[in-house]
Design a protein around this motif. Sequence first.
Motif, PDB file in Angstrom:
ATOM      1  N   LYS A   1       0.893  -1.431   0.116  1.00 13.89           N
ATOM      2  CA  LYS A   1      -0.100   0.034   0.036  1.00 13.89           C
ATOM      3  C   LYS A   1       1.010   1.115   0.042  1.00 13.89           C
ATOM      4  O   LYS A   1       0.364   2.186  -0.631  1.00 13.89           O
ATOM      5  CB  LYS A   1      -0.950  -0.083   1.256  1.00 13.89           C
ATOM      6  CG  LYS A   1      -1.959  -1.059   1.259  1.00 13.89           C
ATOM      7  CD  LYS A   1      -2.865  -1.070   2.718  1.00 13.89           C
ATOM      8  CE  LYS A   1      -3.239  -2.288   3.305  1.00 13.89           C
ATOM      9  NZ  LYS A   1      -3.504  -2.158   4.609  1.00 13.89           N
ATOM     10  N   LEU A   2       1.968   1.044   0.785  1.00 16.61           N
ATOM     11  CA  LEU A   2       2.835   2.395   0.668  1.00 16.61           C
ATOM     12  C   LEU A   2       4.403   1.673   0.320  1.00 16.61           C
ATOM     13  O   LEU A   2       4.931   0.728   0.915  1.00 16.61           O
ATOM     14  CB  LEU A   2       2.886   2.717   2.255  1.00 16.61           C
ATOM     15  CG  LEU A   2       3.994   3.692   2.191  1.00 16.61           C
ATOM     16  CD1 LEU A   2       4.044   5.120   1.370  1.00 16.61           C
ATOM     17  CD2 LEU A   2       4.432   4.049   3.832  1.00 16.61           C
ATOM     18  N   ALA A   3       4.835   2.392  -0.756  1.00 17.75           N
ATOM     19  CA  ALA A   3       6.154   2.104  -1.071  1.00 17.75           C
ATOM     20  C   ALA A   3       6.998   3.194  -1.182  1.00 17.75           C
ATOM     21  O   ALA A   3       6.784   4.296  -1.502  1.00 17.75           O
ATOM     22  CB  ALA A   3       6.016   1.379  -2.559  1.00 17.75           C
ATOM     23  N   VAL A   4       8.486   2.748  -0.460  1.00 17.72           N
ATOM     24  CA  VAL A   4       9.255   4.011  -0.653  1.00 17.72           C
ATOM     25  C   VAL A   4      10.376   3.404  -1.454  1.00 17.72           C
ATOM     26  O   VAL A   4      10.937   2.398  -1.223  1.00 17.72           O
ATOM     27  CB  VAL A   4       9.725   4.075   0.750  1.00 17.72           C
ATOM     28  CG1 VAL A   4      10.903   5.215   0.954  1.00 17.72           C
ATOM     29  CG2 VAL A   4       8.795   4.272   1.897  1.00 17.72           C
ATOM     30  N   LEU A   5      10.755   4.091  -2.536  1.00 17.05           N
ATOM     31  CA  LEU A   5      11.969   3.825  -3.655  1.00 17.05           C
ATOM     32  C   LEU A   5      13.038   4.684  -3.182  1.00 17.05           C
ATOM     33  O   LEU A   5      12.984   5.661  -3.391  1.00 17.05           O
ATOM     34  CB  LEU A   5      11.492   3.857  -4.864  1.00 17.05           C
ATOM     35  CG  LEU A   5       9.862   3.176  -5.189  1.00 17.05           C
ATOM     36  CD1 LEU A   5       9.503   3.407  -6.623  1.00 17.05           C
ATOM     37  CD2 LEU A   5       9.786   1.793  -4.639  1.00 17.05           C
TER      38      LEU A   5
ATOM     39  N   GLY B   1       7.320   0.004 -14.521  1.00 13.64           N
ATOM     40  CA  GLY B   1       6.959  -0.901 -13.533  1.00 13.64           C
ATOM     41  C   GLY B   1       6.283  -0.114 -12.613  1.00 13.64           C
ATOM     42  O   GLY B   1       5.141  -0.508 -12.046  1.00 13.64           O
ATOM     43  N   VAL B   2       7.026   0.878 -11.999  1.00 15.07           N
ATOM     44  CA  VAL B   2       6.254   1.536 -10.791  1.00 15.07           C
ATOM     45  C   VAL B   2       4.946   2.196 -11.390  1.00 15.07           C
ATOM     46  O   VAL B   2       4.150   2.156 -10.494  1.00 15.07           O
ATOM     47  CB  VAL B   2       7.440   2.727 -10.527  1.00 15.07           C
ATOM     48  CG1 VAL B   2       6.814   3.843  -9.356  1.00 15.07           C
ATOM     49  CG2 VAL B   2       8.557   1.984  -9.995  1.00 15.07           C
ATOM     50  N   ASN B   3       4.982   2.787 -12.409  1.00 16.83           N
ATOM     51  CA  ASN B   3       3.621   3.400 -13.068  1.00 16.83           C
ATOM     52  C   ASN B   3       2.548   2.572 -13.084  1.00 16.83           C
ATOM     53  O   ASN B   3       1.663   2.954 -12.761  1.00 16.83           O
ATOM     54  CB  ASN B   3       3.876   4.231 -14.320  1.00 16.83           C
ATOM     55  CG  ASN B   3       4.618   5.237 -14.191  1.00 16.83           C
ATOM     56  OD1 ASN B   3       4.614   5.967 -13.327  1.00 16.83           O
ATOM     57  ND2 ASN B   3       5.453   5.695 -15.173  1.00 16.83           N
ATOM     58  N   THR B   4       2.603   1.319 -13.533  1.00 20.37           N
ATOM     59  CA  THR B   4       1.715   0.375 -13.379  1.00 20.37           C
ATOM     60  C   THR B   4       1.266   0.133 -11.985  1.00 20.37           C
ATOM     61  O   THR B   4      -0.119  -0.547 -11.995  1.00 20.37           O
ATOM     62  CB  THR B   4       1.952  -0.988 -13.957  1.00 20.37           C
ATOM     63  OG1 THR B   4       3.042  -1.707 -13.190  1.00 20.37           O
ATOM     64  CG2 THR B   4       2.389  -0.817 -15.544  1.00 20.37           C
ATOM     65  N   MET B   5       2.048   0.473 -10.931  1.00 24.22           N
ATOM     66  CA  MET B   5       1.720   0.229  -9.471  1.00 24.22           C
ATOM     67  C   MET B   5       0.730   1.496  -9.152  1.00 24.22           C
ATOM     68  O   MET B   5       0.271   1.389  -8.179  1.00 24.22           O
ATOM     69  CB  MET B   5       2.789  -0.160  -8.853  1.00 24.22           C
ATOM     70  CG  MET B   5       3.703  -1.259  -9.251  1.00 24.22           C
ATOM     71  SD  MET B   5       2.862  -2.773  -8.691  1.00 24.22           S
ATOM     72  CE  MET B   5       2.858  -2.554  -6.790  1.00 24.22           C
ATOM     73  N   ARG B   6       0.844   2.505  -9.756  1.00 25.12           N
ATOM     74  CA  ARG B   6       0.215   3.761  -9.491  1.00 25.12           C
ATOM     75  C   ARG B   6      -1.341   3.417  -9.486  1.00 25.12           C
ATOM     76  O   ARG B   6      -1.948   2.802 -10.108  1.00 25.12           O
ATOM     77  CB  ARG B   6       0.593   4.993 -10.389  1.00 25.12           C
ATOM     78  CG  ARG B   6       1.827   5.445  -9.903  1.00 25.12           C
ATOM     79  CD  ARG B   6       2.022   6.615 -11.041  1.00 25.12           C
ATOM     80  NE  ARG B   6       1.443   7.882 -10.277  1.00 25.12           N
ATOM     81  CZ  ARG B   6       2.152   9.092 -10.422  1.00 25.12           C
ATOM     82  NH1 ARG B   6       3.068   9.284 -11.480  1.00 25.12           N
ATOM     83  NH2 ARG B   6       1.736  10.302  -9.939  1.00 25.12           N
ATOM     84  N   GLY B   7      -2.100   3.581  -8.270  1.00 27.41           N
ATOM     85  CA  GLY B   7      -3.573   3.600  -8.280  1.00 27.41           C
ATOM     86  C   GLY B   7      -3.949   4.197  -6.893  1.00 27.41           C
ATOM     87  O   GLY B   7      -3.255   4.903  -6.211  1.00 27.41           O
ATOM     88  N   PRO B   8      -5.362   4.572  -6.850  1.00 28.67           N
ATOM     89  CA  PRO B   8      -6.086   5.260  -5.824  1.00 28.67           C
ATOM     90  C   PRO B   8      -5.548   4.673  -4.515  1.00 28.67           C
ATOM     91  O   PRO B   8      -5.746   5.427  -3.500  1.00 28.67           O
ATOM     92  CB  PRO B   8      -7.503   5.181  -6.107  1.00 28.67           C
ATOM     93  CG  PRO B   8      -7.657   4.073  -7.110  1.00 28.67           C
ATOM     94  CD  PRO B   8      -6.431   3.933  -7.817  1.00 28.67           C
TER      95      PRO B   8
END
Lengths: 253, 441
Positions: free
Chosen positions: A165-169, A187-194
């Motif tokens: 739910k929370l990712a710190v890169l 890869g990161v962008n596909t993980m974006r979501g509300p």
Amino acid sequence: MLQIKNLQVKAEDKQILTGVDLHVKAGQVHAIMGPNGSGKSTLARVIAGHPEYVVTGGEVLYEGRDLLEMDPDERAREGVFMAFQYPVEIAGVNNAYFLKAAVNAKRKHLGQPELDAMEFMELIKEKSKLLEINQAMLQRAVNEGFSGGEKKRNEIFQMALLEPKLAVLDETDSGLDIDALKTVAAGVNTMRGPDRAIIVVTHYQRLLDYIVPDHVHVLSAGRIVKSGGKELALELEQKGYSWIETGAQPVGA
Amino acid sequence: MTQVVERLQPWIATVEGRAQGAPRWLQDVRDKAAARFAALGFPTVRDEEWRFTNVAPIASTDFRPSAEAVVSAEQMAALPYGNLPLRIAMVNGRFSAGVSRLQNLPRGVRAGSLAAAFTEHADVVPRYYGQLADFHSRSFVALNTALAIDGAYLYIPDGTVLEHPIEILFVTAGDGSSAEMTQPRTLIVAGERSQARIVETYVTLREGTYFTNAVTEVFAGEHAVIDHYKVQQEGLEAFHIATMQVNAQRSANFSSHSFSLGGRLVRNDVNAALDGEGAEVTLNGMYLADGDRLIDNHTTIDHARAHCPSHEIYKGILGGRARAVFNGKIIVRQDAQKTDAKQTNRALLLSDSASINTKPQLEIFADDVKCTHGAAVGQLDEDAIFYLRARGLTYFEARDMLIHAFAGEIIDRVQIEPLRQALEAELYAQLANDLAEIDAA
Ligand SMILES: Nc1ncnc2c1ncn2[C@@H]1O[C@H](COP(=O)(O)OP(=O)(O)OP(=O)(O)O)[C@@H](O)[C@H]1O
Ligand SMILES: [Mg+2]
């Protein structure tokens, strides 16, 4: 999702974070920039629960709960993920075996049935294409003998498998050539979501061309000294950090 | 090697009471060995080879030669190893036909009692017996050579392949009321182009203090491929001293996998001579100790000829106040050009009070050679533990994963599946025990 209030952190008697305030809502992407040694990784590692750091003041709430009370593994199973700036090599532990253990640890925690070998292979197949993870990388020991780029891809691959739910890169872009950078950013962008919040730590505007942040913060000498929109990153790219008054009031996003 | 004479006296008396009336060549070997033992006495910590291992607890105990004992099929079945289809069963150093399994051996293979082979295979045995292991300068080898009355014998003729692994099982039996010693002896002669997988196991049915003093000689003929496994799981009050001497001829391939899982004071010497061009030797080892136990592994790889590769990995896991010693000597003689020797030695210390003394010892007299060695001793990698925890594994899961990975590198090389499983089960059961103790503290 994440509320950090006046966070102060020490390691080996050195005060590293001197009062960080940060508020991250679900669906947002925040970028944290700042000079070397300003405390960016420390902030990421404290969120992940690294035992080397001592919190001397302030608080961190994750979905309203006291994050600092939780063990690192509990945080992970509850949906907190940190992509390491320097992923650790683990000799003798097969990467695929490790990934399966991680996925199932989380599933078990959430009361979901654990994946068997077949189901796991399906999942791997689905997620590995995007990040160009090949069979050889799965069959080697975790991060062992991986190139810098492979290590970073493996981190984001883990993020894709664990669906935090929370990712710190933490500096996921460092050491990547432009093609690898695009792959990782996709890869990161596909993980974006509300329902998901992402914090990207980086030195360079370049990554933010591909992962466009909602908010940008500058961390300096252990606190956030300036916050703004994505244009702040461009400004930093042109002018460097020196124009920012380090004495400025921290601004929450 | 000055000795406290009083201590040595009962030992010399025992050696003087050795078996008589053997064939002349054998009596000669025994007599010479007895004389050497009397002259050498026991090594002390002033002896470079024994600096960290004090054998005074052995020397000062009045060990009597073990009596003959009978072991039932049920007792055999209950042992943790020994369930391979072929086995030479040895009880208190004596061949036990009743519980051996030696049917369906390929033609020409001899497997069984060494005492019988002394007379029945007199054209072969005297060429190797007592000729490989050095009783002239090694007191424990001398002691064994003087006193061993029987042993295990395996002879594989030229070109013969033993399809199934064969186990040589040394069982110490007895009621545990007295301190007894056994001199297990093994001679393996593998002819040209022969192949075999051999498991040498040391287990016990008795309690208390006893002493196993083993010597194994292996001759690997040209192009022979021999995979040797040693499993030492003596009682926790037992002393175990063992020497294996290997001679590998041209293009032979010999590998040794040594597992030390028991014993209170253990010393393993594995010496391999690469005695023909293109011979290859692998010496791997895994040991586990806790409490106040001591495990000492000394290996020597003697590159006497050119173009020989050797590989060596020893790994140990130590808990409690356990101590370990690892000394890996590699000799590259003047003629041994193009030698390629690799040695790695790693130890994992689970507690602050556990320790290891380790040293590589390279003696290189040729110039065109490749020798690499590395040693690493330490606790579990905290960064790795955090990495695994950051992915959702608990501390205990992370620790188990790292320990299993550490041991797996050696265990996974075991090419006999039932043995690999038995070793894995035993190792992880012992580790679980040690870790539970650490967690409770
Ligand atoms: N575990 C630690 N023990 C002692 N000092 C530490 C520790 N971790 C970080 N520091 C120190 O704290 C300061 C901040 O380090 P941190 O790694 O957080 O910086 P950073 O902003 O991520 O830098 P970079 O851009 O180089 O990655 C540095 O001076 C660093 O040496
Ligand atoms: Mg950093």
